[in-house]
Each structure stands twice: as structure tokens, then as C-alpha cells.
Design an enzyme around this catalytic site. Sequence first.
Site, PDB file in Angstrom:
ATOM      1  N   HIS A   1       3.659  -1.006   6.237  1.00 61.23           N
ATOM      2  CA  HIS A   1       2.407  -0.512   5.650  1.00 61.23           C
ATOM      3  C   HIS A   1       2.023  -1.482   4.534  1.00 61.23           C
ATOM      4  O   HIS A   1       2.894  -2.077   3.893  1.00 61.23           O
ATOM      5  CB  HIS A   1       2.694   0.881   5.082  1.00 61.23           C
ATOM      6  CG  HIS A   1       1.504   1.621   4.583  1.00 61.23           C
ATOM      7  ND1 HIS A   1       0.947   1.386   3.352  1.00 61.23           N
ATOM      8  CD2 HIS A   1       0.774   2.619   5.143  1.00 61.23           C
ATOM      9  CE1 HIS A   1      -0.072   2.210   3.168  1.00 61.23           C
ATOM     10  NE2 HIS A   1      -0.201   2.964   4.242  1.00 61.23           N
TER      11      HIS A   1
ATOM     12  N   ASP B   1      11.346   2.204   2.489  1.00 56.24           N
ATOM     13  CA  ASP B   1      10.127   3.003   2.388  1.00 56.24           C
ATOM     14  C   ASP B   1      10.323   4.204   3.319  1.00 56.24           C
ATOM     15  O   ASP B   1      10.178   4.093   4.539  1.00 56.24           O
ATOM     16  CB  ASP B   1       8.940   2.136   2.813  1.00 56.24           C
ATOM     17  CG  ASP B   1       7.644   2.934   2.869  1.00 56.24           C
ATOM     18  OD1 ASP B   1       7.673   4.148   2.583  1.00 56.24           O
ATOM     19  OD2 ASP B   1       6.612   2.334   3.222  1.00 56.24           O
TER      20      ASP B   1
ATOM     21  N   GLN C   1       7.521   7.959   5.785  1.00 51.84           N
ATOM     22  CA  GLN C   1       7.308   8.662   7.062  1.00 51.84           C
ATOM     23  C   GLN C   1       8.544   9.397   7.559  1.00 51.84           C
ATOM     24  O   GLN C   1       8.470  10.154   8.510  1.00 51.84           O
ATOM     25  CB  GLN C   1       6.838   7.675   8.147  1.00 51.84           C
ATOM     26  CG  GLN C   1       5.447   7.124   7.909  1.00 51.84           C
ATOM     27  CD  GLN C   1       4.360   8.206   7.954  1.00 51.84           C
ATOM     28  OE1 GLN C   1       4.555   9.293   8.487  1.00 51.84           O
ATOM     29  NE2 GLN C   1       3.208   7.911   7.372  1.00 51.84           N
TER      30      GLN C   1
ATOM     31  N   LYS D   1       3.191  13.754   1.957  1.00 46.93           N
ATOM     32  CA  LYS D   1       3.531  13.607   3.377  1.00 46.93           C
ATOM     33  C   LYS D   1       4.736  14.468   3.745  1.00 46.93           C
ATOM     34  O   LYS D   1       5.202  14.452   4.874  1.00 46.93           O
ATOM     35  CB  LYS D   1       3.804  12.150   3.698  1.00 46.93           C
ATOM     36  CG  LYS D   1       2.539  11.296   3.551  1.00 46.93           C
ATOM     37  CD  LYS D   1       2.732   9.924   4.078  1.00 46.93           C
ATOM     38  CE  LYS D   1       1.738   8.955   3.506  1.00 46.93           C
ATOM     39  NZ  LYS D   1       0.645   8.628   4.403  1.00 46.93           N
TER      40      LYS D   1
ATOM     41  N   CYS E   1      -3.556   0.936   7.679  1.00 46.81           N
ATOM     42  CA  CYS E   1      -2.999   0.049   6.622  1.00 46.81           C
ATOM     43  C   CYS E   1      -1.882  -0.837   7.178  1.00 46.81           C
ATOM     44  O   CYS E   1      -0.909  -1.130   6.466  1.00 46.81           O
ATOM     45  CB  CYS E   1      -2.509   0.833   5.417  1.00 46.81           C
ATOM     46  SG  CYS E   1      -3.777   1.846   4.664  1.00 46.81           S
TER      47      CYS E   1
END
Length: 415
Positions: free
Chosen positions: A130, A207, A210, A233, A373
Site C-alpha cells: 500500500h 503492516d 489487513q 479496519k 493505493c
Amino acid sequence: MSAREYVRLEAFVDDIRTHFPCFSSPEWEGVHYLDNAATTQKPQQVIEAISRSMRRGTAPIHRGLYPLAETATQGYERARKTIAGFIGARSAKEIVFTQSATAAINHVAEGWLKPRLRPGDEICVTRMEHHSNLLPWQRLCRAHGAKLRFIELKEDGRLDFASARLCINPKTRLLALAHVSNVLGTVNPIAELAAMAHEVGAHTLVDATQSVAHLPLDVQNLGCDFLVFSGHKMYGPSGIGVLWGRHALLDDMEPLLLGGGMASTVNEDIAQWRNTPDRFEAGSPNLFGAVGLEAAAAMLMAVRRHALYDRIEQLSEYMLDSLLCMPGLRLHGPASPQQRLGIYSFRLADIHAHDVAAACGEMGVCVRGGNHCCQLLHECLGETGSVRASLGIYNTADDVDALVSALYYTQKHMQ
Ligand SMILES: Cc1ncc(COP(=O)(O)O)c(C=O)c1O
């Protein structure tokens, strides 16, 4: 899974949906929300925690000595402790509340890596990042004569280990990568890659934006050094995110925001910072964000106990089978449900992704169209954008069926 277990899980999902007030509101009649990779709906527990905290009366965190202020501070610090337990951190001191995952990554880039980056050093990312986990490293490399290297992808959207072995070398200072791709849904083997990075003396930032809602996360098992995610999220509020880092590394990181609450002594021309994590949280802390995030984490921990993730995997299988059967649909990413996590990006014939998303939206099916993104990844896929459908804990086979019908209808009328 036995039929009995399946029935129990189905009942639990029905129950889960009742915890999300949006599903019973009139505006949601006929709506199928499949944009969970962008943001998630909020359960009653989160709404209640925030509202309870507001109703009880607001007081400043870390600043007041009267009982109301102490209660507010305790609530904020308890949230930090819950989040530490949620991701397997050794101590609540390793949890820094930020504004978002983006803010957390930028903090590591500017506050930790920048002071130690030298010309000729390398930062390693993957082709599926991303922009939040790409642009901060790009700028650092440009400013400091360092090189940004990319781990390439295989045809099926998984990372190419041969490329990883070339990219991760003694010049690497940091490996920064997504746990799960927000376009392909690919689940990356973090522990193996972090071990590769450690072998050459590099650190790893994960990261987890998600993965945090849909995979059990344990920073010790992942073997990483930093991990970031956003509240919105994972069924929590927006405006709050988390930076986890090993304590010694955080102690070595420069605060980026200077101001109230982060300094212990202030003289005319210099100030001393407070200890980690307070020195990274300048300004008035986001109490409602923290208590909302805590409630979301508590809900997800309960969900884990009910093996709901198995059900998401089943629904993933159903989604994959349904999409793969559609003529004219080109699905990106792994074809096996075991290698991906509830995120499906695709092209539908020659119809622009925005047009597909808009047409689906008119039929009540919320999906996203665009590059999400991830321009570099789309370039690599030979696309400028894609349509993305993504699952959450409350989705059902009905939502998948509605998507498939909307896609058939769109294709029939727009081609
Ligand atoms: C993989 C990934 N990383 C980082 C981000 C940035 O998250 P936020 O906008 O909440 O900071 C996103 C948001 O879509 C994402 O999907």
C-alpha cells in the site's frame, strides 16, 4: 468441520450480525457491504464503550489529579494493556497509540530509520505494498542516497522467495512488508522473511492493517520488530492506530510530534522526553479512540474463541468458486483460499473498475473500484485499477450471491 459445528457457527454469525446496529437500520435494507478492506462496520460493543466513556463525563488523560481524570487515565492505559495482550506484546509499554497505520509507519520512517540510514544502505519492500508502506521509504531513500528494493511477485500473486533472497542482503537496514495484501489478499510468510532479515542484521516492519481483524496476531511468533495497524479496519473507531515496537527499539526512536504530555523537564532551550510510550503521544490523547479500539479487540478475541475465522475461510472458498466461474472475470492473486484472506480484486471484461463499482453500488452491493493505493502492484498486474470485494466477520453467502448477480447484470448491460 462437522455439520454440527457448521450449524453452531452459522448461528454465531447470525448472532454476530445482531451486534452491528447498522444491519437493522432502514438505510441498510438490501445493502451488501463488501468493502471491509477499506473500513469496517462498528459493533454495539464499540459504540457502547465510546458512548459510555462520553456519558460518564470527559476528563483529561495523564493530566488531572481528581478522581474523574484518574478514571479516564486508567481507561486509556487499560486499553493499551488490552491491545498488548491482543497482539502478544511483552509489555503495554511497547504499544504506542497513533492516529492510524499510516501515521505509525511514518513515525518509524522519520523517527527511527532516518537517523541511522546511510548512503548505500537499502530498504526492502514488496511489489504489493500500500502507498502508506511505500512512500515514506521512497522519500527516505531519495534524501539519504539509499536504495529501495522490491521483492517481486510470482504469477499467482505470492512473493517470489528467490527475489526475496536477492533483495535481503547485508546492506538491508529494514524489510517493510504487508502481512496481507489489500489487493490480492495474499497472506505473506512473515516469520520466514523476518528470519531472513535478521540473518543479515536487518529489522522488519509488518503492516498488519489487513490481517489484524481476521488472523490471530502474535508479534513474538511473527518475529518482527515493528508492527502497525489501524482501528477502523478491525471494527473499531477511526482516528486511532497502533505502533508496536520492541521496547529497546522504541527507546531509540525520536518522537516526531513535540508538545504537551511528552516531556519530563523543559528548560529555556532544551527538554527531556518522558519514557516510552508517553514521549510518542504528544498532545491530548484520544481516549474515545482507545476505549473503542479496546472494545473491538475484546470482541475479536471472543470471535477467535468461536472459530469464526474457519467460517470466513469457508465463505472465501465460496466467493472464490463463484468468481472463478464467471465468464470474463480475471481474478488477481492466489487461486487457493488457504493462501489468501477474504480480499478479491478483479477485472470484469473490458468494463472500467469505477463503472463496475458504481453499477454494483446502485444494486446495493458495496465494492471498491480503483487502484486501492497500490499503483505499482496494478502496473505489475498490467492494470490501472481493479474492482475489489472484501469480506468481514458479518458477511454471509447471501452477500456473495448478491455480488455475483450484480456482476452478471453489469456485464450484460455495460459490455
Ligand atoms: C495494507 C494497508 N496498509 C496501510 C493502510 C493505511 O491505513 P490507514 O489509512 O488507516 O492509515 C491501508 C488502508 O487501506 C492498507 O490496506
